[in-house]
Design an enzyme around this catalytic site. Structure first.
Site, PDB file in Angstrom:
ATOM      1  N   LYS A 158      -4.711   0.907  -7.118  1.00 17.72           N
ATOM      2  CA  LYS A 158      -4.134   0.277  -5.931  1.00 17.72           C
ATOM      3  C   LYS A 158      -4.393   1.151  -4.703  1.00 17.72           C
ATOM      4  O   LYS A 158      -4.023   2.327  -4.681  1.00 17.72           O
ATOM      5  CB  LYS A 158      -2.633   0.098  -6.125  1.00 17.72           C
ATOM      6  CG  LYS A 158      -2.290  -0.962  -7.136  1.00 17.72           C
ATOM      7  CD  LYS A 158      -2.502  -2.346  -6.560  1.00 17.72           C
ATOM      8  CE  LYS A 158      -2.350  -3.413  -7.623  1.00 17.72           C
ATOM      9  NZ  LYS A 158      -2.604  -4.772  -7.093  1.00 17.72           N
ATOM     10  N   ASP A 161      -8.205  -2.108  -5.595  1.00 15.99           N
ATOM     11  CA  ASP A 161      -7.501  -3.311  -5.151  1.00 15.99           C
ATOM     12  C   ASP A 161      -6.673  -2.961  -3.926  1.00 15.99           C
ATOM     13  O   ASP A 161      -5.698  -2.209  -4.020  1.00 15.99           O
ATOM     14  CB  ASP A 161      -6.599  -3.833  -6.274  1.00 15.99           C
ATOM     15  CG  ASP A 161      -5.899  -5.133  -5.901  1.00 15.99           C
ATOM     16  OD1 ASP A 161      -6.093  -5.611  -4.766  1.00 15.99           O
ATOM     17  OD2 ASP A 161      -5.164  -5.674  -6.753  1.00 15.99           O
ATOM     18  N   GLU A 182     -11.398  -5.122  -4.510  1.00 15.00           N
ATOM     19  CA  GLU A 182     -10.639  -6.375  -4.582  1.00 15.00           C
ATOM     20  C   GLU A 182      -9.763  -6.576  -3.355  1.00 15.00           C
ATOM     21  O   GLU A 182      -9.117  -5.638  -2.895  1.00 15.00           O
ATOM     22  CB  GLU A 182      -9.786  -6.331  -5.852  1.00 15.00           C
ATOM     23  CG  GLU A 182      -8.874  -7.521  -6.076  1.00 15.00           C
ATOM     24  CD  GLU A 182      -8.209  -7.438  -7.456  1.00 15.00           C
ATOM     25  OE1 GLU A 182      -8.847  -6.923  -8.397  1.00 15.00           O
ATOM     26  OE2 GLU A 182      -7.063  -7.875  -7.577  1.00 15.00           O
ATOM     27  N   GLU A 205      -7.263 -14.365  -5.794  1.00  9.64           N
ATOM     28  CA  GLU A 205      -5.971 -14.607  -6.438  1.00  9.64           C
ATOM     29  C   GLU A 205      -5.044 -15.402  -5.520  1.00  9.64           C
ATOM     30  O   GLU A 205      -4.040 -15.931  -5.988  1.00  9.64           O
ATOM     31  CB  GLU A 205      -5.323 -13.284  -6.860  1.00  9.64           C
ATOM     32  CG  GLU A 205      -4.891 -12.409  -5.713  1.00  9.64           C
ATOM     33  CD  GLU A 205      -4.328 -11.072  -6.195  1.00  9.64           C
ATOM     34  OE1 GLU A 205      -5.127 -10.213  -6.580  1.00  9.64           O
ATOM     35  OE2 GLU A 205      -3.101 -10.916  -6.195  1.00  9.64           O
ATOM     36  N   ASP A 251      -6.094 -17.163 -10.226  1.00  9.81           N
ATOM     37  CA  ASP A 251      -4.968 -16.956 -11.145  1.00  9.81           C
ATOM     38  C   ASP A 251      -4.719 -18.284 -11.852  1.00  9.81           C
ATOM     39  O   ASP A 251      -4.462 -19.288 -11.203  1.00  9.81           O
ATOM     40  CB  ASP A 251      -3.724 -16.511 -10.369  1.00  9.81           C
ATOM     41  CG  ASP A 251      -2.605 -16.089 -11.312  1.00  9.81           C
ATOM     42  OD1 ASP A 251      -2.126 -14.957 -11.182  1.00  9.81           O
ATOM     43  OD2 ASP A 251      -2.206 -16.905 -12.181  1.00  9.81           O
ATOM     44  N   HIS A 302      -7.445 -13.374 -12.360  1.00  7.32           N
ATOM     45  CA  HIS A 302      -6.269 -12.591 -11.990  1.00  7.32           C
ATOM     46  C   HIS A 302      -5.157 -12.936 -12.978  1.00  7.32           C
ATOM     47  O   HIS A 302      -4.904 -14.105 -13.250  1.00  7.32           O
ATOM     48  CB  HIS A 302      -5.847 -12.964 -10.567  1.00  7.32           C
ATOM     49  CG  HIS A 302      -4.581 -12.308 -10.115  1.00  7.32           C
ATOM     50  ND1 HIS A 302      -3.369 -12.973 -10.023  1.00  7.32           N
ATOM     51  CD2 HIS A 302      -4.340 -11.036  -9.736  1.00  7.32           C
ATOM     52  CE1 HIS A 302      -2.440 -12.129  -9.590  1.00  7.32           C
ATOM     53  NE2 HIS A 302      -2.995 -10.952  -9.414  1.00  7.32           N
ATOM     54  N   GLU A 347      -7.712  -8.837 -17.104  1.00 11.90           N
ATOM     55  CA  GLU A 347      -6.798  -7.960 -16.368  1.00 11.90           C
ATOM     56  C   GLU A 347      -5.536  -7.798 -17.205  1.00 11.90           C
ATOM     57  O   GLU A 347      -4.843  -8.776 -17.508  1.00 11.90           O
ATOM     58  CB  GLU A 347      -6.451  -8.551 -14.994  1.00 11.90           C
ATOM     59  CG  GLU A 347      -5.376  -7.731 -14.293  1.00 11.90           C
ATOM     60  CD  GLU A 347      -5.223  -8.049 -12.817  1.00 11.90           C
ATOM     61  OE1 GLU A 347      -5.544  -9.177 -12.409  1.00 11.90           O
ATOM     62  OE2 GLU A 347      -4.786  -7.142 -12.080  1.00 11.90           O
TER      63      GLU A 347
END
Ligand code: CA
Length: 365
Positions: A155, A183, A209, A235, A258, A285, A318
């Site tokens: 992240k 991400d 991402e 996502e 997603d 996602h 994921e």
């Protein structure tokens, strides 16, 4: 004063004579009323536009027919967002029911299973309330590598300089042979994202991402052109029509719908087929309970190898490692990884049995 309770009341009444308009007609009037009560005893009332009883009495195996009816009905006030999340949940439940009816996994309904297990990457590395991220995130990532994950996602989006220092520390800690993705949760503008991508271009990053906000595809295109790391996202995108724009503008290298948001299993299979036709990679996602995870695995089972070859580059799962008290509690048999590889449940429907007691423990409404 605080809100104490929120209740919904769905009302419906038959009409003496049906009436119609260009694309539909109705024989009932319906409404969803919202009642909000405060701890001081005051009650407020609201109304949501346009509910309808569209499922009761329908053939649950007609999944595409029901999907189109729901989408057509709600199109005028929601082609994205929570409306599509609702349709997604219904579609996943219908695919589960349909698979159980025919005694086959949902992947069979999607055209058949290409694979029975998938590689997973670990998602985690969220910021904590205290401590130095350069310490605790590096330790967390080393833990995933120790569990056998071959790839981890980091992240970022806290500032270019801070992020670059963390990415370098993580790459140094895990060595060159573990996949590393980034991400940003759309925390940058295009200029920052380009600067970050260039600054870590030597670290073999798998993808970058959500570098920028999802509603700005022009910035996605700029980030793709301005730095060398493959750009992922999607996502926060929905349906074949939403992804059509992404594909036609080649705004992303890897799309990440997603399954529980973009339209459900049947819609995500259509989006995946479109992605393959456009030569864009698909990596779902996944963020939710074991039911969403099971649905994602059924989709992953059915995704084609693009391009076909003896040693195909199979799609990756994921696997969220952040705390989620009921992720596995809703399932009788948890879905776990073994050295970074996850077996796809092959029982009927989603392939999993639901633990109703587990659901009851966490139910709030
Ligand atoms: Ca993400």
């Amino acid at each position: 004063m605080k809100i104490k309770d929120v209740r919904t009341h769905v009302l419906e009444a038959p009409l003496s004579e049906p009436f119609g308009w260009s694309f539909s007609s109705t024989s009932v009037r319906a409404s969803c009323l919202v009642e909000v009560t405060s701890d001081s005893g005051i009650t407020g009332w609201g109304e949501c536009y346009g509910p309808a009883r569209m499922l009761i009495g329908r053939d649950p195996t007609a999944t595409d027919v029901i999907w189109m009816d729901l989408y057509n009905h709600f199109r005028d006030y929601g082609q994205k967002g929570v409306v599509l999340s609702a349709i997604s949940g219904i579609d996943i439940a219908l695919m589960d029911l349909k698979g159980r009816h025919f005694g086959v996994p949902a992947s069979t309904l999607l055209g058949g299973a290409v694979r029975t297990s998938v590689d997973a990457y670990a998602t985690g590395t969220y910021r904590r309330g205290s401590g130095d991220p350069l310490d605790y995130i590096v330790e967390e990532v080393k833990g995933y590598v120790g569990e056998g994950f071959g790839a981890v996602k980091l992240k970022i989006g806290f500032g270019v300089a801070e992020d670059v220092a963390l990415i370098r520390a993580v790459r140094k800690a895990i060595g060159p042979n573990i996949g590393l993705m980034l991400d940003a949760n759309h925390g940058f503008d295009a200029l920052e994202a380009i600067a970050l991508g260039r600054a870590v271009a030597d670290l073999d990053i798998g993808w970058f991402e959500e570098p920028v906000v999802p509603d700005d595809l022009d910035s996605y295109v700029e980030v793709r052109r301005g730095q060398p790391i493959p750009v992922a996202g999607g996502e926060c995108e929905f349906t074949r029509w939403g992804f059509r724009e992404v594909f036609m503008r080649r705004a992303m290298d890897i799309v990440q719908p997603d399954t529980c948001a973009a339209g459900g299993l049947s819609e995500c299979k259509k989006i995946a087929d479109m992605a393959a036709a456009f030569g864009i990679r698909y990596a779902p996602h996944v963020w939710g309970s074991g039911i969403g995870l099971a649905a994602s695995l059924q989709l992953l089972a059915s995704l084609p190898d693009v391009p076909p070859r003896h040693t195909p580059r199979a799609p990756i799962l994921e696997f969220d490692r952040s705390e989620h008290p009921f992720r596995q509690a809703v399932l009788k048999t948890p879905i776990e990884h073994e050295s970074g590889r996850v077996a796809i449940p092959m029982g009927p429907g989603l392939g999993v049995e639901i633990d109703r007691e587990g659901i009851a423990r966490y139910r709030v409404a």
